[in-house]
Design a protein around this motif. Structure first.
Motif, PDB file in Angstrom:
ATOM      1  N   PRO A 118      39.533  62.466  34.963  1.00 29.92           N
ATOM      2  CA  PRO A 118      40.214  62.396  36.263  1.00 29.92           C
ATOM      3  C   PRO A 118      39.609  61.287  37.136  1.00 29.92           C
ATOM      4  CG  PRO A 118      38.603  64.142  36.284  1.00 29.92           C
ATOM      5  CD  PRO A 118      38.585  63.588  34.891  1.00 29.92           C
ATOM      6  N   ALA A 119      40.389  60.754  38.022  1.00 29.10           N
ATOM      7  CA  ALA A 119      39.920  59.727  38.949  1.00 29.10           C
ATOM      8  C   ALA A 119      40.815  59.746  40.168  1.00 29.10           C
ATOM      9  CB  ALA A 119      39.955  58.350  38.286  1.00 29.10           C
ATOM     10  N   ASP A 120      40.282  59.204  41.252  1.00 27.93           N
ATOM     11  CA  ASP A 120      41.079  59.116  42.474  1.00 27.93           C
ATOM     12  C   ASP A 120      42.154  58.049  42.308  1.00 27.93           C
ATOM     13  OD1 ASP A 120      39.464  61.011  43.662  1.00 27.93           O
ATOM     14  OD2 ASP A 120      38.111  59.509  44.525  1.00 27.93           O
ATOM     15  N   ILE A 121      43.246  58.224  43.042  1.00 35.32           N
ATOM     16  CA  ILE A 121      44.298  57.210  43.030  1.00 35.32           C
ATOM     17  C   ILE A 121      43.732  55.876  43.511  1.00 35.32           C
ATOM     18  CG2 ILE A 121      46.468  56.505  44.102  1.00 35.32           C
ATOM     19  CD1 ILE A 121      47.298  59.410  44.129  1.00 35.32           C
ATOM     20  N   GLY A 122      43.978  54.841  42.733  1.00 33.48           N
ATOM     21  CA  GLY A 122      43.513  53.515  43.114  1.00 33.48           C
ATOM     22  C   GLY A 122      42.026  53.310  42.938  1.00 33.48           C
ATOM     23  N   GLN A 123      41.349  54.186  42.259  1.00 33.39           N
ATOM     24  CA  GLN A 123      39.897  54.116  42.109  1.00 33.39           C
ATOM     25  C   GLN A 123      39.470  52.807  41.451  1.00 33.39           C
ATOM     26  OE1 GLN A 123      37.316  56.627  42.750  1.00 33.39           O
ATOM     27  NE2 GLN A 123      36.128  54.763  42.439  1.00 33.39           N
ATOM     28  N   PRO A 124      38.565  52.027  42.076  1.00 38.03           N
ATOM     29  CA  PRO A 124      38.033  50.843  41.399  1.00 38.03           C
ATOM     30  C   PRO A 124      37.268  51.233  40.148  1.00 38.03           C
ATOM     31  CG  PRO A 124      37.537  50.805  43.746  1.00 38.03           C
ATOM     32  CD  PRO A 124      38.038  52.176  43.442  1.00 38.03           C
ATOM     33  N   LEU A 125      37.210  50.355  39.187  1.00 41.53           N
ATOM     34  CA  LEU A 125      36.500  50.663  37.953  1.00 41.53           C
ATOM     35  C   LEU A 125      35.913  49.412  37.330  1.00 41.53           C
ATOM     36  CD1 LEU A 125      38.805  51.053  34.897  1.00 41.53           C
ATOM     37  CD2 LEU A 125      39.826  50.679  37.140  1.00 41.53           C
ATOM     38  N   LEU A 126      35.056  49.640  36.364  1.00 40.76           N
ATOM     39  CA  LEU A 126      34.468  48.585  35.563  1.00 40.76           C
ATOM     40  C   LEU A 126      34.829  48.833  34.103  1.00 40.76           C
ATOM     41  CD1 LEU A 126      30.862  48.484  37.099  1.00 40.76           C
ATOM     42  CD2 LEU A 126      32.770  46.956  37.618  1.00 40.76           C
ATOM     43  N   LEU A 127      35.092  47.754  33.394  1.00 43.53           N
ATOM     44  CA  LEU A 127      35.402  47.800  31.964  1.00 43.53           C
ATOM     45  C   LEU A 127      34.492  46.813  31.251  1.00 43.53           C
ATOM     46  CD1 LEU A 127      39.173  47.555  32.642  1.00 43.53           C
ATOM     47  CD2 LEU A 127      38.298  49.403  31.230  1.00 43.53           C
ATOM     48  N   ARG A 128      34.119  47.122  30.039  1.00 43.00           N
ATOM     49  CA  ARG A 128      33.262  46.206  29.286  1.00 43.00           C
ATOM     50  C   ARG A 128      33.482  46.383  27.785  1.00 43.00           C
ATOM     51  NH1 ARG A 128      28.440  47.488  27.070  1.00 43.00           N
ATOM     52  NH2 ARG A 128      27.509  45.520  27.782  1.00 43.00           N
ATOM     53  N   ARG A 129      33.112  45.326  27.063  1.00 41.22           N
ATOM     54  CA  ARG A 129      33.134  45.371  25.606  1.00 41.22           C
ATOM     55  C   ARG A 129      32.135  44.364  25.071  1.00 41.22           C
ATOM     56  NH1 ARG A 129      34.698  43.596  20.692  1.00 41.22           N
ATOM     57  NH2 ARG A 129      36.099  44.856  19.372  1.00 41.22           N
ATOM     58  N   GLU A 130      31.393  44.766  24.068  1.00 42.58           N
ATOM     59  CA  GLU A 130      30.478  43.846  23.402  1.00 42.58           C
ATOM     60  C   GLU A 130      31.137  43.307  22.123  1.00 42.58           C
ATOM     61  OE1 GLU A 130      26.435  44.859  22.971  1.00 42.58           O
ATOM     62  OE2 GLU A 130      26.263  45.770  24.974  1.00 42.58           O
ATOM     63  N   PHE A 131      30.745  42.090  21.745  1.00 44.92           N
ATOM     64  CA  PHE A 131      31.277  41.456  20.540  1.00 44.92           C
ATOM     65  C   PHE A 131      30.277  40.415  20.064  1.00 44.92           C
ATOM     66  CE2 PHE A 131      32.687  39.171  24.240  1.00 44.92           C
ATOM     67  CZ  PHE A 131      32.593  37.829  23.920  1.00 44.92           C
ATOM     68  N   THR A 132      30.489  39.918  18.881  1.00 43.98           N
ATOM     69  CA  THR A 132      29.574  38.948  18.283  1.00 43.98           C
ATOM     70  C   THR A 132      30.302  37.624  18.066  1.00 43.98           C
ATOM     71  OG1 THR A 132      28.343  40.703  17.170  1.00 43.98           O
ATOM     72  CG2 THR A 132      28.100  38.467  16.297  1.00 43.98           C
ATOM     73  N   VAL A 133      29.605  36.546  18.421  1.00 43.18           N
ATOM     74  CA  VAL A 133      30.114  35.195  18.177  1.00 43.18           C
ATOM     75  C   VAL A 133      29.406  34.625  16.950  1.00 43.18           C
ATOM     76  CG1 VAL A 133      30.266  32.844  19.083  1.00 43.18           C
ATOM     77  CG2 VAL A 133      30.695  34.795  20.598  1.00 43.18           C
ATOM     78  N   ARG A 134      30.187  34.216  15.961  1.00 44.09           N
ATOM     79  CA  ARG A 134      29.625  33.643  14.747  1.00 44.09           C
ATOM     80  C   ARG A 134      29.214  32.186  14.978  1.00 44.09           C
ATOM     81  NH1 ARG A 134      33.035  32.598  11.197  1.00 44.09           N
ATOM     82  NH2 ARG A 134      35.064  33.173  12.071  1.00 44.09           N
ATOM     83  N   PRO A 135      28.427  31.615  14.106  1.00 49.17           N
ATOM     84  CA  PRO A 135      28.107  30.195  14.208  1.00 49.17           C
ATOM     85  C   PRO A 135      29.371  29.341  14.087  1.00 49.17           C
ATOM     86  CG  PRO A 135      26.601  31.309  12.701  1.00 49.17           C
ATOM     87  CD  PRO A 135      27.706  32.284  13.008  1.00 49.17           C
ATOM     88  N   GLY A 136      29.354  28.192  14.750  1.00 51.81           N
ATOM     89  CA  GLY A 136      30.450  27.244  14.629  1.00 51.81           C
ATOM     90  C   GLY A 136      31.580  27.460  15.612  1.00 51.81           C
ATOM     91  N   LEU A 137      31.310  28.146  16.723  1.00 48.98           N
ATOM     92  CA  LEU A 137      32.370  28.342  17.723  1.00 48.98           C
ATOM     93  C   LEU A 137      32.753  26.990  18.326  1.00 48.98           C
ATOM     94  CD1 LEU A 137      34.060  30.441  19.402  1.00 48.98           C
ATOM     95  CD2 LEU A 137      32.251  30.244  21.133  1.00 48.98           C
ATOM     96  N   GLU A 138      34.047  26.695  18.328  1.00 46.98           N
ATOM     97  CA  GLU A 138      34.529  25.445  18.913  1.00 46.98           C
ATOM     98  C   GLU A 138      35.201  25.654  20.258  1.00 46.98           C
ATOM     99  OE1 GLU A 138      36.940  23.043  16.353  1.00 46.98           O
ATOM    100  OE2 GLU A 138      35.142  21.970  15.695  1.00 46.98           O
ATOM    101  N   ALA A 139      35.914  26.761  20.402  1.00 50.82           N
ATOM    102  CA  ALA A 139      36.634  26.996  21.651  1.00 50.82           C
ATOM    103  C   ALA A 139      36.800  28.487  21.869  1.00 50.82           C
ATOM    104  CB  ALA A 139      38.006  26.312  21.648  1.00 50.82           C
ATOM    105  N   ALA A 140      36.725  28.876  23.136  1.00 52.02           N
ATOM    106  CA  ALA A 140      36.971  30.274  23.526  1.00 52.02           C
ATOM    107  C   ALA A 140      37.894  30.253  24.729  1.00 52.02           C
ATOM    108  CB  ALA A 140      35.668  30.983  23.848  1.00 52.02           C
ATOM    109  N   THR A 141      39.057  30.872  24.573  1.00 51.24           N
ATOM    110  CA  THR A 141      40.060  30.873  25.631  1.00 51.24           C
ATOM    111  C   THR A 141      40.379  32.311  26.011  1.00 51.24           C
ATOM    112  OG1 THR A 141      41.024  28.867  24.678  1.00 51.24           O
ATOM    113  CG2 THR A 141      42.314  30.030  26.337  1.00 51.24           C
ATOM    114  N   LEU A 142      40.297  32.580  27.312  1.00 47.61           N
ATOM    115  CA  LEU A 142      40.561  33.920  27.821  1.00 47.61           C
ATOM    116  C   LEU A 142      41.928  33.951  28.479  1.00 47.61           C
ATOM    117  CD1 LEU A 142      39.561  36.808  28.573  1.00 47.61           C
ATOM    118  CD2 LEU A 142      38.716  35.799  30.720  1.00 47.61           C
ATOM    119  N   TYR A 143      42.754  34.895  28.048  1.00 50.22           N
ATOM    120  CA  TYR A 143      44.038  35.183  28.684  1.00 50.22           C
ATOM    121  C   TYR A 143      43.900  36.575  29.304  1.00 50.22           C
ATOM    122  CZ  TYR A 143      45.483  31.558  25.341  1.00 50.22           C
ATOM    123  OH  TYR A 143      45.584  30.413  24.614  1.00 50.22           O
ATOM    124  N   ALA A 144      44.065  36.670  30.630  1.00 49.14           N
ATOM    125  CA  ALA A 144      43.794  37.952  31.281  1.00 49.14           C
ATOM    126  C   ALA A 144      44.775  38.203  32.417  1.00 49.14           C
ATOM    127  CB  ALA A 144      42.366  37.980  31.826  1.00 49.14           C
TER     128      ALA A 144
END
Length: 931
Positions: A118-144
């Motif tokens: 349960p949460a209040d209507i309109g309640q602010p929140l935080l979201l997170r996720r961990e991930f691993t970047v392999r060697p050789g990354l050339e570009a990272a593009t975020l669409y949000a």
């Protein structure tokens, strides 16, 4: 000669382009007078490959993309060189980097996630996720994107400085996504992405009189996908909806609302929450949002950003002992504080635009709390500012400040859509220049993601009528093309199937079923303005179905009589004679306004059809306009050249919309309009509809002196009255604050509305004399109207072709006019006392005889007619000052109630009066005569 400012359409200070076929614009600097482009070459380079296209002719603004459509994430650079009609050739311009910021069909994989219940209507929140970047990354593009307002962090660093993302659109049908290059924020190995999320406009309660209710949804939600591209050609996607996304509503941001403000408890801070290795065991799995699935589209309007900071100008201790800081400028944004204290100390920040009786004037806020609170962690110096709200304020009350208050610890952060400033105006009149600056600040404060009416109370909505009248001024002051083009997409979405346009866009009041003249007509007017001011033919074509649907709808309402009558209307909203509780009760019959706007929209739709090559449509809407014109003239005018509503707005509509075309009738209407303005003592008598038109109607009908007196009037109501009362933005009402310093008693009072600031467009076009004659200022008008009471005036504009300037200065019995015409354009020059002539690009200067005249009465006496007295500004002021010296209340009545006509004498108006009053007036007039 060189090419500069090469860019793709709708500049957002980002290499990402939202279009697969971005239109290109460039400017040419050329010393050769009269330079015109004969052709241009456009080079598109990707890697080692290059293609060149040649464009014949003068086109250099919003030129169609001449190559194959861009693919998602495709990148390259474009450059241009031009060939002049004089045989000249430029070097290649600097390269403009382009990256495709849109997604391909089926490439949006993210799912919306939200707070665990349960949460209040309109309640602010935080979201997170961990991930691993392999060697050789050339570009990272975020669409949000978000249903609400969000910011993303990677490894503890915000991905950009934008605010209130993704902005407010018609959320049920259109949602925007940001595209951000985050490559530099990632490291090989463990990484984390986090999102702060608040309800913003999505969970806000909308409505008036205590009846506000949620419109979109109960909870904010977030969607994003992070595309990782590697040197080996592989790619990975980190997207919401997949495993690993965790959420909590137990962060430091405990409450957030657009109207209410924000509450932040620093004791609940979570250091490292967006970095790898953070312990989120107490967090829960993010919950899928079950609201209607939407695929977001790339943003085309500039983002909301913090653009300026203002220090405290003065600290005020109110009569009740409260501490209030004054920033000296009504603005939109929030406060940033720097504070030290004990754990649990709470600072409360309340905001308002004005003081009343020495205290914070919060009544105009209605149900908006406009209050931020910060609870200290107690660990040294703490700095904080709100993230997902904004306030309209000049003053802020500081409560609960621990220790001695230092105003240097409070800063006002100015926030608005980050549009590029393009136009400026200046004159020899300080009050007039302050008025213009007030218009600029009003626009900044009300262009926050969409064009709002006001930024402070429980409203802040995209009222169509306000932007309909203000769009020309906005398009001069700032590059508003992408901003307004984006808003127009939502207008078309919110139209009813039969074409009715809502009062506000987005339509959170469900108002679309009731069409209103001058409000719904934004559908026809605003696209026309963007075409006229920017040469944006594509937006005209895209919005044409909306224009046509609106015109068809109101034509159907008007029926065979071709009169839009007897329906709900706002009319000439906020006519100064309307009572505070009934702002629609204007002098002008609302049916007159409605049918005039039916004519206007039919005409603009016909014009658009002609431009777009829809000849059958053009003939149809031209015929409709003619039928409406004939009906308006037949129904609302007399044989003597009067309108049945004998009001300034009625005549301004007839003249400026060109409803009345007979030259003699137009002359008589112009004369009557000037007579009405003089009768009112040169005080304004128009509301939202008439105000943008009246000055043009006066000047074009031969009454520039009347327009001058109206412009420079400082009595209430007038444009300059608020300036004399210390206003730093344009007010909603002519008398939002009364002469005694109290707030207008009406329920609806704002000190930051831009509608009456539409006068700025007339200052640019007429007082200074810089206007467009062909779309995008390809051909411009240089036509200054020097006015008595001004010694100089100037306007400058960064047009799509380059900088244009017009300035005039009176000296030694003459007037010097200077103009700068950008390369690849021409100008029609119209100067007083001369026949119009053409000028090519370059710097020009002309000398003319001084055309300014200021009528002075000859031998005015107490027996003179009131019409003669009002014509002589010096005599008028001398008489009022003389009366005030004996009987101040009688002088106030004289200013407020007198009808300055030829039918009464000054003596008759003063009678009965104390002998001392008459004697003082006679002496004052005699002194003027001797001078």
């Amino acid at each position: 000669m060189h090419v500069h400012d090469l860019h793709a359409e709708y500049r957002t200070r980002s290499p990402f382009t939202p279009a697969a076929r971005p239109r290109l614009s460039w400017k040419t600097a050329a010393d050769s007078p009269g330079w015109l482009q004969a052709a241009a070459e456009i080079e598109w380079r990707r890697g080692g490959a290059a293609a060149v296209a040649r464009v014949e002719g003068r086109d250099s603004v919003l030129v169609p993309w001449p190559f194959e459509s861009l693919l998602p994430r495709e990148e390259g650079s474009v450059r241009v060189r031009v060939h002049g009609a004089d045989g000249s050739t430029s070097d290649w311009s600097e390269a403009c980097d382009l990256r495709a910021g849109f997604l391909g069909e089926g490439e949006w994989h993210a799912k919306f996630v939200t707070v665990p219940e349960p949460a209040d209507i309109g309640q602010p929140l935080l979201l997170r996720r961990e991930f691993t970047v392999r060697p050789g990354l050339e570009a990272a593009t975020l669409y949000a994107t978000a249903r609400g307002a969000y910011q993303v962090e990677i490894g503890g660093t915000a991905v950009d400085a934008d605010r209130l993302k993704p902005g407010w659109t018609a959320y049920r049908d259109r949602l925007l996504h940001e595209t951000t290059d985050v490559t530099d924020l990632l490291r090989e190995g463990p990484n984390a992405i986090g999102a702060s999320l608040a309800g913003g406009w999505y969970t806000e309660r909308f409505g008036f009189h205590g009846q506000a209710r949620p419109f979109y949804g109960k909870y904010p939600s977030f969607a994003a996908q992070l595309l990782l591209e590697y040197a080996d050609g592989t790619a990975e996607l980190v997207a919401t909806g997949d495993d690993g996304w965790r959420a909590t509503a137990d962060g430091p941001l405990t409450a957030s609302g657009i109207y209410a403000g924000e509450s932040y408890d620093a004791r609940r801070a979570l250091p490292g929450w967006s970095s790898p290795g953070f312990d989120d065991a107490a967090w829960l799995d993010a919950r899928p949002d079950t609201a209607k699935a939407l695929v977001p589209v790339p943003r085309t309007a500039p983002p909301v950003r913090a653009t300026e900071e203002l220090p405290v100008r003065e600290v005020v201790t109110t009569p009740s002992g409260r501490t209030v800081v004054d920033f000296g400028q009504n603005l939109v944004g929030h406060l940033r504080i720097r504070v030290q204290g004990r754990e649990g100390d709470t600072v409360v920040l309340r905001h308002a635009e004005v003081l009343e009786h020495g205290e914070l004037g919060t009544r105009p806020l209605r149900h908006a709390k406009a209050t931020d609170t910060y609870t200290l962690a107690g660990d040294g110096t703490e700095t904080w500012e709100p993230q997902f709200t904004f306030h309209g304020f000049r003053y802020a009350e500081i409560q609960g400040w621990p220790g001695e208050f230092d105003p240097a610890d409070v800063t006002a952060v100015v926030v608005h859509s980050d549009l590029e400033r393009t136009g400026h105006f200046s004159s020899s009149n300080d009050l007039l220049d302050r008025l213009h600056e007030n218009v600029v600040w009003g626009m900044r404060g009300n262009f926050v993601s969409l064009p709002t009416d006001c930024p402070q109370r429980d409203e802040r909505l995209g009222w169509t009528g306000d932007i309909q009248v203000f769009a020309p001024a906005a398009s001069f002051l700032f590059d508003s093309d992408g901003f307004l083009a984006s808003w127009l997409e939502d207008l078309a979405i919110e139209q009813t199937p039969d074409g009715s346009v809502p009062f506000i866009v987005p339509d959170v009041l469900d108002s679309a079923g009731t069409p209103a003249a001058a409000w719904g007509d934004a559908a026809a007017v605003v696209p026309t303005v963007l075409f006229e001011r920017y040469g944006d033919r594509d937006v005209l074509e895209r919005q044409y179905p909306s224009m046509r649907a609106w015109t068809d709808h109101i034509a159907g309402v008007a029926g065979d009589r071709r009169l839009w009558e007897g329906r709900f209307q706002f009319g000439d909203w906020l006519d100064p004679d309307a009572p505070p509780a009934d702002p629609a009760k204007a002098k002008t019959d609302p049916d007159i306004v409605a049918t005039a706007y039916l004519f206007r929209s039919a005409t603009l739709t016909a014009d658009a059809a002609t431009e777009l090559g829809r000849d059958d449509d053009a003939r149809h809407y031209r015929a409709l306009a003619d039928e409406v014109r004939e009906a308006w003239v037949r129904e609302y005018t007399t044989a003597a050249g009067r309108t049945v509503s004998d009001s300034p707005t009625a005549y301004a509509l007839a003249l400026e919309f060109a409803i009345v075309t007979d030259p003699e009738d137009r002359r008589r209407m112009g004369d009557r309009l000037a007579w009405l303005v003089r009768r009112a003592g040169y005080r304004i008598g128009t509301g939202f509809v008439g105000t943008p038109l009246i000055q043009d109607a006066l000047v074009r009908s031969g009454h520039a002196e009347t327009a001058r007196r109206l412009l420079l009037q400082t009595e209430n109501p007038s444009w300059l009255y608020p300036v004399t009362m210390g206003a730093t933005t344009v007010w909603e009402r002519w008398d939002s604050m009364l002469e005694d310093g109290t707030i207008n008693p009406g329920e609806m009072t704002s000190f930051n509305h831009y509608a009456f600031g539409a006068i700025a467009d007339w200052l640019h076009r007429t007082v200074a004399g810089l206007a467009p004659l062909e779309p995008g200022y390809r051909r411009l008008a240089v036509a200054p109207v020097p006015l008595a009471g001004l010694d100089h005036a100037a306007a400058e504009l960064e047009t799509p072709y380059g900088r244009a300037e017009v300035q005039w200065e009176a000296a030694d019995g003459g007037v010097q006019v200077r103009a700068k015409v950008p390369p690849n354009t021409t100008a029609l020059v119209t100067l007083p006392g001369r026949e119009p002539f053409e000028a090519g690009s370059g710097d020009h200067e002309w000398s003319i005889a001084d055309p300014r005249t200021e009528p002075r009465g000859s031998g005015l006496t107490i027996e003179s007619r009131l019409s003669d007295l009002i014509e002589d500004a010096a005599a008028h002021e001398a008489v009022l000052a003389a009366v005030a010296g004996v009987d101040p209340e009688r002088a106030r009545q004289l200013r407020r109630d007198t009808e300055w006509t030829e039918h009464r004498t000054l003596l008759g108006e003063l009678t009965p009066a104390a002998p001392a009053v008459l004697a003082r007036v006679e002496a004052a007039l005699a002194d003027l005569h001797r001078d």
